[in-house]
Design a protein around this motif. Structure first.
Motif, PDB file in Angstrom:
ATOM      1  N   LEU A  81       0.830  -1.195   0.000  1.00 18.82           N
ATOM      2  CA  LEU A  81       0.000   0.000   0.000  1.00 18.82           C
ATOM      3  C   LEU A  81       0.866   1.247   0.000  1.00 18.82           C
ATOM      4  CD1 LEU A  81      -2.919  -0.901   2.429  1.00 18.82           C
ATOM      5  CD2 LEU A  81      -2.835  -1.048  -0.067  1.00 18.82           C
ATOM      6  N   ALA A  82       0.461   2.232  -0.786  1.00 24.65           N
ATOM      7  CA  ALA A  82       1.195   3.487  -0.899  1.00 24.65           C
ATOM      8  C   ALA A  82       0.225   4.639  -0.700  1.00 24.65           C
ATOM      9  CB  ALA A  82       1.877   3.591  -2.262  1.00 24.65           C
ATOM     10  N   LEU A 107      -3.830  -7.232  -3.606  1.00 24.97           N
ATOM     11  CA  LEU A 107      -4.165  -7.258  -5.025  1.00 24.97           C
ATOM     12  C   LEU A 107      -5.278  -6.262  -5.332  1.00 24.97           C
ATOM     13  CD1 LEU A 107      -4.125 -11.113  -5.688  1.00 24.97           C
ATOM     14  CD2 LEU A 107      -2.300  -9.452  -6.092  1.00 24.97           C
ATOM     15  N   ARG A 108      -6.254  -6.194  -4.424  1.00 20.07           N
ATOM     16  CA  ARG A 108      -7.317  -5.191  -4.506  1.00 20.07           C
ATOM     17  C   ARG A 108      -7.461  -4.546  -3.143  1.00 20.07           C
ATOM     18  NH1 ARG A 108      -9.228  -3.049  -9.327  1.00 20.07           N
ATOM     19  NH2 ARG A 108      -8.733  -4.610 -10.901  1.00 20.07           N
ATOM     20  N   PHE A 109      -7.859  -3.260  -3.134  1.00 22.48           N
ATOM     21  CA  PHE A 109      -7.898  -2.514  -1.886  1.00 22.48           C
ATOM     22  C   PHE A 109      -8.957  -1.430  -1.962  1.00 22.48           C
ATOM     23  CE2 PHE A 109      -6.576   1.454   0.180  1.00 22.48           C
ATOM     24  CZ  PHE A 109      -6.565   1.056   1.508  1.00 22.48           C
ATOM     25  N   HIS A 110      -9.567  -1.147  -0.824  1.00 26.42           N
ATOM     26  CA  HIS A 110     -10.407   0.034  -0.681  1.00 26.42           C
ATOM     27  C   HIS A 110     -10.488   0.358   0.804  1.00 26.42           C
ATOM     28  CE1 HIS A 110     -14.165   2.554  -0.929  1.00 26.42           C
ATOM     29  NE2 HIS A 110     -13.389   3.087  -1.868  1.00 26.42           N
ATOM     30  N   GLY A 122     -10.282  -0.722   6.242  1.00 24.81           N
ATOM     31  CA  GLY A 122      -9.724  -1.090   4.949  1.00 24.81           C
ATOM     32  C   GLY A 122     -10.045  -2.528   4.613  1.00 24.81           C
ATOM     33  N   ILE A 123     -10.116  -2.832   3.326  1.00 17.80           N
ATOM     34  CA  ILE A 123     -10.245  -4.206   2.869  1.00 17.80           C
ATOM     35  C   ILE A 123      -9.119  -4.484   1.888  1.00 17.80           C
ATOM     36  CG2 ILE A 123     -11.930  -3.529   1.099  1.00 17.80           C
ATOM     37  CD1 ILE A 123     -11.643  -6.946   2.897  1.00 17.80           C
ATOM     38  N   CYS A 124      -8.371  -5.526   2.144  1.00 13.27           N
ATOM     39  CA  CYS A 124      -7.200  -5.909   1.347  1.00 13.27           C
ATOM     40  C   CYS A 124      -7.406  -7.333   0.871  1.00 13.27           C
ATOM     41  CB  CYS A 124      -5.945  -5.792   2.215  1.00 13.27           C
ATOM     42  SG  CYS A 124      -4.432  -6.457   1.483  1.00 13.27           S
ATOM     43  N   GLU A 143       0.048 -24.323  -5.145  1.00 13.35           N
ATOM     44  CA  GLU A 143      -0.793 -23.322  -5.787  1.00 13.35           C
ATOM     45  C   GLU A 143      -1.079 -22.184  -4.814  1.00 13.35           C
ATOM     46  OE1 GLU A 143      -4.425 -25.161  -6.919  1.00 13.35           O
ATOM     47  OE2 GLU A 143      -5.055 -25.597  -4.868  1.00 13.35           O
ATOM     48  N   ASP A 144      -1.530 -21.073  -5.377  1.00 16.18           N
ATOM     49  CA  ASP A 144      -1.912 -19.933  -4.553  1.00 16.18           C
ATOM     50  C   ASP A 144      -3.379 -20.055  -4.150  1.00 16.18           C
ATOM     51  OD1 ASP A 144       0.600 -18.992  -5.049  1.00 16.18           O
ATOM     52  OD2 ASP A 144      -0.032 -17.463  -6.492  1.00 16.18           O
ATOM     53  N   HIS A 145      -3.713 -19.441  -3.026  1.00 16.77           N
ATOM     54  CA  HIS A 145      -5.109 -19.210  -2.700  1.00 16.77           C
ATOM     55  C   HIS A 145      -5.243 -17.768  -2.246  1.00 16.77           C
ATOM     56  CE1 HIS A 145      -3.490 -20.350   1.289  1.00 16.77           C
ATOM     57  NE2 HIS A 145      -4.474 -19.630   1.789  1.00 16.77           N
ATOM     58  N   TYR A 146      -6.463 -17.334  -1.988  1.00 12.56           N
ATOM     59  CA  TYR A 146      -6.712 -15.912  -1.780  1.00 12.56           C
ATOM     60  C   TYR A 146      -7.522 -15.694  -0.507  1.00 12.56           C
ATOM     61  CZ  TYR A 146      -5.323 -15.961  -6.656  1.00 12.56           C
ATOM     62  OH  TYR A 146      -4.632 -16.177  -7.823  1.00 12.56           O
ATOM     63  N   ARG A 147      -7.370 -14.502   0.069  1.00 10.15           N
ATOM     64  CA  ARG A 147      -8.135 -14.186   1.266  1.00 10.15           C
ATOM     65  C   ARG A 147      -8.435 -12.687   1.313  1.00 10.15           C
ATOM     66  NH1 ARG A 147      -3.867 -14.817   6.341  1.00 10.15           N
ATOM     67  NH2 ARG A 147      -2.497 -13.066   5.793  1.00 10.15           N
ATOM     68  N   ALA A 148      -9.497 -12.364   2.040  1.00  9.82           N
ATOM     69  CA  ALA A 148      -9.868 -10.977   2.298  1.00  9.82           C
ATOM     70  C   ALA A 148      -9.461 -10.637   3.719  1.00  9.82           C
ATOM     71  CB  ALA A 148     -11.373 -10.800   2.129  1.00  9.82           C
ATOM     72  N   VAL A 149      -8.696  -9.559   3.867  1.00  8.02           N
ATOM     73  CA  VAL A 149      -8.217  -9.132   5.175  1.00  8.02           C
ATOM     74  C   VAL A 149      -8.834  -7.788   5.515  1.00  8.02           C
ATOM     75  CG1 VAL A 149      -6.200  -8.564   6.572  1.00  8.02           C
ATOM     76  CG2 VAL A 149      -6.038 -10.362   4.832  1.00  8.02           C
ATOM     77  N   VAL A 150      -9.528  -7.727   6.640  1.00  7.71           N
ATOM     78  CA  VAL A 150     -10.096  -6.468   7.118  1.00  7.71           C
ATOM     79  C   VAL A 150      -9.045  -5.760   7.966  1.00  7.71           C
ATOM     80  CG1 VAL A 150     -11.953  -5.378   8.422  1.00  7.71           C
ATOM     81  CG2 VAL A 150     -12.408  -7.471   7.124  1.00  7.71           C
TER      82      VAL A 150
END
Length: 340
Positions: free
Chosen positions: A74-75, A94-97, A103-105, A114-121
């Motif tokens: 994040l910048a 990868l996505r942010f708001h 914040g949601i990352c 393999e990769d997997h994905y997660r949402a971090v608050v």
């Protein structure tokens, strides 16, 4: 000169030519997709990034796309000086708001096979509050103006909105109760005044009005609509056709969105438009390049959005009323949020 020396020089020359050719092809491809060469990487330094109020005023926070150790972190830059030295901090997104200190990352977690994905608050200091495993590849993320509700969309089939062979899943999370609405496709849908249910339904691109009401894209039968959503009543009601990835203006009166325009290439079919919610009148912006992003309102007059660039993505801005012309906002940047 020895034969070995001549061979070494020849191999070096070939390597340089291959590298130059690869660079030329990649940059030409980026420009063909509507990109822009922005030159040297923006200046940056490691420091503290906050999602709370800043003594120097509003900030633009985004995913840094500069190649190297700071990529995907994040910048932050002053909103009124987006080309100034950026401050970069963890985490990697990868996505942010963000809004109101929440914040949601959306992250990739790299595994052995393999990769997997997660949402971090995140809280205002970028500390993790909770995280949730994702069912697919992250694509959209939004936080409600109060910071209470968080939404994200992932691809569970396919990886692009350009065609029709894809499937999404959109989730809404209440950060006060930590209640998860895992799939908005379970909502009751009213399409053009009639109940609607179809196996190919997809919902994506939430943009919040408040902690109950939101807008999103509904797709089915090869068409898309702007829908008004109710997170308490669990309903979706269509308002207007041919709307994708909506973004609500700060004053709540307009929606910026991607519109499919007939005659454009199948892999680049969109233009950036603005819809007046009171009259349903559409206004094309001055951005004539294809735009595959959920635009962000910098204020009630200006839109920000991503286009391909030297580092993968640059942020551009354009007036929302159809006047003016596009201008570079921040090079090597993606997934922005305005933090006030």
């Amino acid at each position: 000169m020895t034969p070995r020396r001549r061979l070494a020089l020849l191999l070096t020359a070939v390597a340089v030519l291959v590298a130059a050719g690869t660079w030329t092809v990649l940059h030409a491809a980026a420009e063909a997709r509507g990109g822009h060469r922005t030159g040297a990487a923006p200046p940056a330094r490691t420091g503290t990034v906050t999602l709370g109020p800043h003594p120097d005023g509003a900030r633009l926070v985004f995913r840094s796309m500069t190649w190297g150790p700071q990529r995907d972190r994040l910048a932050a830059v002053p909103l009124d000086a987006p080309g100034s030295t950026r401050t970069v901090a963890a985490p990697v997104c990868l996505r942010f708001h963000a809004a109101a200190g929440t914040g949601i990352c959306l992250q990739a977690v790299h595994g052995v096979l393999e990769d997997h994905y997660r949402a971090v608050v995140l809280d205002a200091d970028l500390n993790e509050q909770r995280h949730y495993d994702l069912a697919g590849i992250p694509t959209r993320a939004r936080v409600s103006p109060s910071g209470r509700l968080v939404a994200w969309t992932v691809f569970v089939g396919g990886d692009s909105y350009a065609g029709t062979d894809f499937s999404t899943r959109t989730t809404i999370l209440d950060t006060r109760t930590w209640t998860v609405q895992d799939n908005l496709e379970t909502y009751t849908v009213t399409l053009e005044g009639h109940p609607y249910r179809a196996a190919d339904t997809n919902v994506w691109g939430v943009t919040f009005a408040d902690d109950r009401h939101f807008y999103a894209t509904l797709a089915g039968g090869g068409r898309t609509w702007l829908v008004a959503g109710d997170a308490v009543g669990h309903t979706l009601t269509t308002l207007h056709g041919n709307v994708e990835c909506p973004s609500l203006s700060p004053d709540g009166t307009r929606i910026a969105y991607k519109k499919r325009v007939p005659g454009l290439p199948d892999d680049a079919p969109w233009r950036l438009y603005v819809l007046d919610l009171a009259t349903l009148a559409e206004t094309p912006t001055a951005e004539e390049r294809t735009m595959d992003d959920q635009a962000l309102w910098l204020d009630d007059r200006t839109l920000a959005y991503a286009l391909p660039g030297d580092e993968g993505s640059d942020l551009w801005r354009v007036p929302a009323d159809g006047t003016g012309s596009p201008a570079l906002l921040a090079a090597a940047a993606l997934a922005p949020a305005v933090v006030r």
